[in-house]
Design a protein around this motif. Structure first.
Motif, short mmCIF file in Angstrom:
data_model
loop_
_atom_site.label_atom_id
_atom_site.label_comp_id
_atom_site.label_asym_id
_atom_site.label_seq_id
_atom_site.Cartn_x
_atom_site.Cartn_y
_atom_site.Cartn_z
N ASP A 18 0.83 -1.20 0.00
CA ASP A 18 0.00 0.00 0.00
C ASP A 18 0.87 1.26 0.00
O ASP A 18 0.60 2.22 -0.72
CB ASP A 18 -0.92 0.03 1.23
N MET A 19 1.92 1.23 0.80
CA MET A 19 2.83 2.36 0.88
C MET A 19 3.52 2.57 -0.47
O MET A 19 3.62 3.70 -0.95
CB MET A 19 3.87 2.13 1.99
N ALA A 40 9.79 6.80 4.67
CA ALA A 40 8.57 6.75 5.48
C ALA A 40 8.70 5.74 6.62
O ALA A 40 8.26 6.00 7.73
CB ALA A 40 7.37 6.41 4.59
N VAL A 41 9.29 4.60 6.34
CA VAL A 41 9.48 3.59 7.38
C VAL A 41 10.38 4.14 8.48
O VAL A 41 10.09 3.98 9.68
CB VAL A 41 10.05 2.27 6.80
N LEU A 42 11.44 4.83 8.09
CA LEU A 42 12.34 5.42 9.08
C LEU A 42 11.60 6.46 9.94
O LEU A 42 11.69 6.43 11.17
CB LEU A 42 13.54 6.06 8.39
N ARG A 58 -2.40 1.46 9.08
CA ARG A 58 -2.37 1.53 7.62
C ARG A 58 -2.46 2.97 7.12
O ARG A 58 -1.64 3.44 6.34
CB ARG A 58 -3.49 0.68 7.03
N ALA A 59 -3.49 3.68 7.57
CA ALA A 59 -3.68 5.07 7.14
C ALA A 59 -2.49 5.94 7.57
O ALA A 59 -2.04 6.80 6.82
CB ALA A 59 -4.98 5.63 7.71
N TRP A 60 -1.98 5.69 8.75
CA TRP A 60 -0.84 6.43 9.29
C TRP A 60 0.39 6.22 8.42
O TRP A 60 1.06 7.18 8.03
CB TRP A 60 -0.61 5.98 10.73
N LEU A 61 0.69 4.97 8.08
CA LEU A 61 1.85 4.66 7.25
C LEU A 61 1.71 5.22 5.83
O LEU A 61 2.66 5.76 5.27
CB LEU A 61 2.10 3.15 7.20
N VAL A 62 0.52 5.11 5.26
CA VAL A 62 0.29 5.65 3.91
C VAL A 62 0.43 7.16 3.92
O VAL A 62 1.03 7.75 3.01
CB VAL A 62 -1.08 5.20 3.36
#
Length: 165
Positions: A18-19, A40-42, A58-62
């Motif tokens: 998704d990301m 983004a992961v960092l 999910r929404a936070w990571l996207v």
């Protein structure tokens, strides 16, 4: 509170596609999208204690990924990618039919991002508007124009295939 190391790892693994799709919708090539996801992961790891609800991961990571992709767009300026060059010598058309994803990637960036976040990531209009920092009406119009453009591109592709047979 926040996410534990295991919960964070599980969330990233569960939502990495998704990301990537969100980043790729905004950026011109796979490598740039991968860079945005890595960034983004960092950033997510560094601020994992701010996420209060695991269900919102999910929404936070996207959203973090979209912000990283947006920042990358600003810093890149205009680069010429090999993928933008004529793909075949002599200007011939590519004989291979395009997949839906390729057609989606051919949309203008604002439409492409809205289409990917809505149809591929299943984000609601309100969340897309918040992520992109635009009004909901703007998201709706981008989706509408994107759908119309997709309809046109796909019907042209079908017509070309029928003419070939």
């Amino acid at each position: 509170m926040g996410l534990t190391r295991e919960e964070f790892t599980q969330a990233v693994l569960a939502y990495q596609r998704d990301m990537y799709r969100a980043a790729r919708a905004m950026l011109p090539c796979d490598a740039d999208a991968e860079d945005a996801v890595s960034q983004a992961v960092l950033l997510a790891w560094q601020s994992r204690d701010r996420l209060r609800e695991e269900g919102a991961a999910r929404a936070w990571l996207v959203k973090i990924t979209v912000n990283c992709a947006r920042q990358q767009c600003r810093h890149q300026g205009r680069l010429l990618y090999l993928s933008e060059l004529e793909p075949l010598a002599g200007g011939r058309e590519d004989p291979h039919p395009h997949e839906l994803w390729d057609v989606v990637l051919s949309l203008p960036p604002e439409q492409r991002t809205a289409v990917v976040l809505f149809y591929y990531e299943d984000l609601p209009l309100r969340e897309i508007a918040r992520t992109l920092r635009v009004p909901e009406g703007t998201v709706k119009s981008r989706l509408s124009r994107g759908r119309e453009r997709l309809r046109t591109l796909l019907s042209e592709e079908i017509s070309e295939k029928e003419d070939m047979t």
